[in-house]
Enzyme design. Structure first.
Site, PDB file in Angstrom:
ATOM      1  N   GLU A  58      -3.423  -0.366 -17.208  1.00  0.00           N
ATOM      2  CA  GLU A  58      -3.253  -1.378 -16.529  1.00  0.00           C
ATOM      3  C   GLU A  58      -4.540  -2.613 -17.276  1.00  0.00           C
ATOM      4  OE1 GLU A  58      -3.125   1.074 -14.910  1.00  0.00           O
ATOM      5  OE2 GLU A  58      -1.243   0.818 -13.629  1.00  0.00           O
ATOM      6  N   HIS A 125       0.171   2.369  -2.271  1.00  0.00           N
ATOM      7  CA  HIS A 125       1.179   1.604  -2.750  1.00  0.00           C
ATOM      8  C   HIS A 125       1.543   0.438  -1.802  1.00  0.00           C
ATOM      9  CE1 HIS A 125       1.666   5.204  -4.927  1.00  0.00           C
ATOM     10  NE2 HIS A 125       2.541   4.575  -5.769  1.00  0.00           N
TER      11      HIS A 125
END
Lengths: 322, 340
Positions: A58, A125
């Site tokens: 990321e 999540h």
């Protein structure tokens, strides 16, 4: 035929890829696979070489996008989940956000953050990161709540010369549908009155707009209360004028958000309303957020962690009875 | 030192102009940095001053291998020599250190955090390893635009940065994309005060090149001609389609981390070892011995650069500093909705 929220995101990217050769997509599993949520389904085939799979990196994904943006491209980075953008935090807030101020060179990149909770998604999540990024100068943070906004605000985000954090709510992906993508032409930075009312204002954004509308309908049925719902649409810039104008009509404020309760968008709304529109308030402003724990896994715990129409109604009843 | 031997073998092939460019940039950077140090000690510079003393050969060899206007060079903290070799004007340095509003950063950022991103010189942030992926992205953009042919992107890091996730992610991504990226790791033995043995456990950082699937090169960073040879070759390999190249240079920082730091943690034995050799003093000898320059030439360069440095400092000192009332205080170039 109807268009879902995720369709709108996919279609916006297709439009952008078609119309602007500077646009390309970068993210994990987004190429042939079409993305974890299928937001890029079919785009790799339609636009060869412009929909690129990234490693699970990321930090490098955003660093790469900053570099590409410096060179005049318009990257759209898909974080597989907003939660994982924490790994890219440094590149977002220190590299991308500071770049224009430091160098005079804007970095037009858009980071798509699949945000918010869904049943069973658990602590890693489900997060809502908008407040974290809105805190930093140099970033635009948008939180579309409708199908049309999902489409038009993504197009507008990519056309802006500055880095945009585009928070798309996973709960809305397939549940939220519209007959077609209509827009009302509101630009980023302008809030919308989603539902007019006169007794209290709920300021919300993203998926919570829909929960606020549900609560408003219940209170309408229950006691004829007319609750105004303001959809912020973007949390930075934050359209405080529309919020104040609404409170001028209703005299009461509930700031509603799905994110954690400490600080954040709802605190910012309350602080600004108190500072700029204290005289408009007939009752102490209220905030309603998630609980102050990580987002739980089990659907029963999850449903009690986030604001729901029930908890919103409770907060509104207390606000109305003051 | 096998690398030195290798360099010895190929020295005859070294381009004379290239070596002279490298040397001149080293000399100019050393003179400029000596001046910056004096200004700092006299209280004329606000904030830190970070020198590349002892690392000029590595940095200049890279800068002189790159082509300004085509290539990308993300300089880091100890790259005055590389910046100079690449073509950054001295005024960019003095204006940024002295806070001139006419500098590229306009007083909004200082010292080594300067750049001209649209001219292939990204402005580093302090977070180490973060520029690797940025250069990768600049190269990706060139590829997407069909303009990557013959282009190289380069950045420098120290031994400390190799421990960061950003470094790992960035170099791995570049390897996956097979980008023409050159990463120079100047192992100056200390990340601020932390020695190698508290930084990594591998025998040689060069081993990581194999792990990443990139070209690996090792060089004696105190040896100007070896640096010119090895780094020049790494840049050439990247330019010719050989994919990312990693060069590990062994040397010692001959200053503190910044001028506020006396570097007292560096053992005397290390300073006196081969690692502690001054690449510039050593380089002067090599330049003359190998016929790359004469004593007179070097003296003339020294005099000319001293004047250039003085002029760049004097000009920056006379220029206006930023005025908070004129500052627009905007962090976004666009203001959707009219602001925050």
């Amino acid at each position: 035929m109807s268009v879902t929220y995720i369709d709108a995101i996919r279609d916006a990217q297709e439009t952008l890829l078609r119309e602007d050769p500077r646009v390309f997509l970068y993210g994990q599993d987004i190429s042939k696979f079409g993305g974890a949520f299928k937001a890029t389904k079919g785009l790799a085939e339609a636009f060869p070489g412009r929909v690129l799979d990234s490693p699970i990196s990321e930090d490098a994904m955003i660093g790469m996008a900053v570099g590409a943006a410096i060179e005049g491209m318009r990257p759209i980075v898909e974080m597989q989940f907003a939660d994982f953008s924490s790994i890219a935090f440094n590149q977002i807030v220190n590299q991308a956000a500071t770049h224009y101020y430091r160098t005079g060179v804007p970095v037009p990149l858009t980071v798509r953050l699949p945000s918010g909770g869904t049943p069973g998604s658990g602590p890693f999540h489900s997060q809502s990161m908008e407040a974290i990024y809105a805190h930093y100068p140099g970033l635009v943070v948008v939180t579309p709540a409708t199908v049309a906004d999902a489409y038009h605000m993504l197009i507008e985000s990519v056309r802006l010369d500055d880095p945009v954090i585009y928070c798309e709510h996973k709960f809305l992906y397939r549940w939220l549908k519209a007959p077609r993508i209509n827009g009302d032409g509101l630009p980023i930075g302008k809030a919308r009155i989603t539902r007019p009312g006169k007794h209290a204002t709920v300021v919300a954004y993203s998926a919570m707009v829909h929960e606020a509308v549900r609560a408003a309908e219940r209170l309408k049925d229950e006691g004829g209360w007319e609750i105004e719902v303001v959809d912020l649409r973007s949390v930075k810039p934050l359209d405080i004028d529309t919020v104040l104008a609404s409170i001028a009509r209703t005299g009461r404020l509930l700031a509603l958000g799905e994110a954690f309760p400490w600080g954040g968008v709802t605190a910012e709304v309350v602080a600004r309303v108190c500072a700029e529109g204290f005289h408009l308030l007939d009752a102490p402003p209220r905030r309603l957020n998630s609980r102050d724990t990580p987002v739980p896994y089990h659907p029963k715990l999850w449903a009690a962690h986030r604001p729901t129409p029930e908890s919103i109604c409770l907060a509104l009843r207390e606000l109305l009875s003051f | 030192m096998p690398e030195t031997e290798e360099a010895q073998r190929t020295r005859v092939d070294l381009d004379r102009d290239y070596v002279r460019d490298v040397f001149r940039a080293m000399l100019k950077a050393r003179l400029l940095e000596a001046k910056l140090s004096s200004l700092y000690k006299a209280g004329k510079i606000v904030g830190g001053v970070y020198l590349g003393k002892g690392q000029e050969a590595v940095s200049a060899a890279l800068g002189a291998s790159l082509i300004q206007g085509r290539d990308i060079f993300a300089a880091l903290i100890r790259d005055q020599a590389g910046r100079t070799a690449f073509g950054e004007p001295l005024l960019d340095c003095t204006r940024t250190y002295l806070g001139s509003v006419l500098g590229p950063m306009k007083g909004r950022d200082g010292n080594i955090h300067r750049g001209r991103p649209r001219e292939g010189m990204p402005a580093m942030i302090s977070h180490l390893g973060a520029e690797v992926s940025v250069v990768g992205g600049m190269l990706m953009a060139r590829r997407l635009k069909g303009e990557l042919g013959g282009v190289v992107g380069a950045t420098c890091v120290g031994d400390g940065a190799t421990s960061t996730g950003a470094f790992h992610e960035g170099i791995n991504m570049a390897a996956v994309e097979r980008l023409p990226l050159v990463v120079i790791v100047s192992n100056n033995q200390f990340a601020y005060s932390t020695p190698n043995d508290r930084q990594f456990a591998c025998v040689d950082l060069l081993d990581r090149a194999k792990g990443y699937g990139v070209g690996g090169h090792s060089v004696d960073g105190t040896d100007l001609l070896a640096c010119a040879d090895v780094i020049g070759r790494a840049v050439r390999l990247a330019r010719e389609g050989g994919g990312p190249q990693m060069v590990v240079a062994r040397l010692l920082r001959l200053s503190g981390h910044g001028e506020h730091d006396d570097g007292s943690y560096v053992p005397g034995t290390m300073r006196d070892s081969h690692l502690g050799r001054d690449c510039l003093e050593n380089g002067i000898v090599h330049m003359i011995e190998q016929g790359f320059a004469t004593v007179d030439e070097i003296e003339r360069w020294k005099n000319r650069f001293t004047e250039e440095v003085q002029a760049a400092v004097a000009q920056a000192q006379q220029e206006p500093t930023p005025d908070p009332w004129d500052e627009d205080w905007r962090a976004c170039s666009s203001e959707p909705g009219g602001g925050i």
